[in-house]
Scaffold this active site. Structure first.
Site, short mmCIF file in Angstrom:
data_model
loop_
_atom_site.label_atom_id
_atom_site.label_comp_id
_atom_site.label_asym_id
_atom_site.label_seq_id
_atom_site.Cartn_x
_atom_site.Cartn_y
_atom_site.Cartn_z
N GLY A 176 -11.99 -15.43 -10.26
CA GLY A 176 -12.14 -14.01 -9.70
C GLY A 176 -11.56 -13.12 -10.58
N ALA A 189 -9.93 -6.76 -11.67
CA ALA A 189 -9.06 -5.99 -12.36
C ALA A 189 -7.79 -6.97 -12.82
CB ALA A 189 -8.53 -4.88 -11.67
N VAL A 190 -7.15 -7.65 -11.44
CA VAL A 190 -5.77 -8.21 -11.93
C VAL A 190 -6.16 -9.46 -12.60
CG1 VAL A 190 -3.95 -9.27 -10.71
CG2 VAL A 190 -4.69 -7.13 -9.99
N GLY A 191 -7.35 -10.16 -12.30
CA GLY A 191 -7.52 -11.45 -13.03
C GLY A 191 -7.82 -11.21 -14.31
N ASN A 229 -3.57 -9.75 -2.20
CA ASN A 229 -2.64 -8.94 -1.04
C ASN A 229 -2.97 -9.89 0.18
OD1 ASN A 229 -1.64 -6.57 -1.73
ND2 ASN A 229 -3.54 -5.20 -1.11
N LYS A 231 6.00 -7.53 1.18
CA LYS A 231 4.52 -6.90 0.95
C LYS A 231 3.58 -6.45 2.03
CE LYS A 231 1.76 -4.90 -2.46
NZ LYS A 231 0.50 -5.72 -2.56
N SER A 284 -5.93 -0.17 -1.32
CA SER A 284 -6.97 -0.88 -1.64
C SER A 284 -7.97 -0.85 -0.29
CB SER A 284 -6.60 -2.44 -1.76
OG SER A 284 -5.75 -2.64 -0.94
N GLU A 327 -9.61 -6.29 3.93
CA GLU A 327 -8.30 -7.44 4.01
C GLU A 327 -7.68 -7.51 5.22
OE1 GLU A 327 -7.18 -7.50 -0.68
OE2 GLU A 327 -6.40 -6.08 0.52
O1 KPL Z 1 -0.59 -2.75 -2.24
C1 KPL Z 1 -1.05 -1.71 -1.95
C2 KPL Z 1 -2.48 -1.51 -1.59
O2 KPL Z 1 -3.12 -0.46 -1.94
O3 KPL Z 1 -3.23 -2.61 -1.17
C3 KPL Z 1 -0.32 -0.41 -1.91
C4 KPL Z 1 1.16 -0.91 -2.09
C5 KPL Z 1 -0.47 0.06 -0.45
C6 KPL Z 1 -0.48 0.46 -2.95
O4 KPL Z 1 -1.44 1.29 -2.65
#
Ligand code: KPL
Length: 296
Positions: free
Chosen positions: A7, A10-12, A94, A175, A245, A257
């Site tokens: 995947g 962006a982060v990957g 997330n 989180k 997100s 999500e």
């Molecule tokens: O993790 C986030 C997200 O957008 O999924 C936050 C912490 C709310 C930052 O936008």
């Protein structure tokens, strides 16, 4: 190490590049059919990675899964025949709830979880911007995963700051609690994170936080309501101009999500007989928005 990134969003992509520059052998698995993919992070030279290469998956020491929670099982399933039982599997996304499913499919592999606050933005399919430095926390989910603390050094060398967390579930719950407060509300009202600091949201937000806090207590997560409230308002302030997100997913009409954020929370609330009325309402509103796209 032989590292496969499942995947490369962006982060990957950020991690793929960082591991490559740290001297590891890195390949990608993506929905794209090309045999090679190029990734450029910021102004640095673009790097070329093998994509969906069976041998690389078989040789992988670490499979870093950076797809969003709803796609974890669908993305992992076709790779199962190639994944060696020694390969460390790390989930970085997330929300919560995917590890319980992954362990069913890969019961013998070391399983690890991660959460990161690095900001990354995918400007195009080949270019990623590293928009904010952050911290990444890693930890083991099963016993074998808990024995992989050496990964802290590997990750730290590639993209600091990295901390090994012996209680990674605590970090993920923290989180998740922040996401429960910010993501559905910003998505339903299509506002920036900072808008939630306005008076009109204060009563609703405080009820949502109150319910989340009750569920955290029932789950024996040591985080007081005051600590939770403070961290939520700190994130709202620090990311005031950002879109969450879930706000972006709703804007672009992509599956959100929600099942792995508020849905996971509600699943635990039910288990503890806690009536989470406000969070249930937010969950249903996001579900209704998603369903409305199918009826147009
Ligand atoms: O993790 C986030 C997200 O957008 O999924 C936050 C912490 C709310 C930052 O936008």
């Amino acid at each position: 190490m032989n590292i496969v990134i499942l995947g490369p969003g962006a982060v990957g992509s950020l991690w793929a590049n960082a591991f490559l520059h740290a001297g590891h052998s890195v390949s990608l698995c993506s929905r794209q059919s090309a045999k090679q993919l190029s990734i450029q992070v910021d102004q640095y030279n673009a790097a070329l990675f093998a994509n969906n290469d069976k041998q690389s998956i078989q040789d992988a020491d670490l499979l870093l899964v950076t797809v969003k929670a709803p796609h974890v099982i669908t993305a992992l399933t076709p790779l199962l025949p190639q994944i060696s039982p020694d390969c460390m599997i790390m989930l970085m996304h997330n929300g919560m709830g995917t590890a319980e499913d992954v362990i069913e499919f890969l019961p013998n592999n070391p399983l690890l979880l991660a959460t990161t606050t690095h900001g990354a933005y995918r400007e195009s399919s080949q270019r990623v911007l590293h928009t904010g430095l952050g911290t990444t926390q890693l930890g083991g989910y099963n016993d074998k995963g808990k024995q992989c603390a050496f990964l802290e050094e590997v990750f730290q060398h590639a993209l600091p700051e990295v901390k090994w967390n012996h209680d990674i579930l605590h970090a993920l719950w923290h989180k998740l609690a922040i996401n429960c407060a910010i993501n559905p509300l910003t998505a339903i009202h299509q506002v920036t994170n900072g808008t939630l600091a306005q008076e009109e949201f204060s009563l609703l937000l405080s009820r949502v936080i109150d319910e989340v806090s009750q569920i955290l207590t029932a789950e024996e997560i040591r985080l007081s309501k005051k600590q939770l409230e403070d961290s939520i308002f700190k994130v709202i302030e620090l990311t005031a101009k950002n879109h969450s997100s879930m706000q972006q997913d709703v804007f672009h009409r992509r599956a959100t999500e929600i099942d792995f954020i508020t849905g996971y929370l509600l699943h635990k609330a039910k288990h503890h007989n806690i009536a989470a009325t406000e969070n249930t309402a937010l969950y249903q509103q996001i579900k209704q928005i998603e369903q409305s796209w199918n009826h147009e």
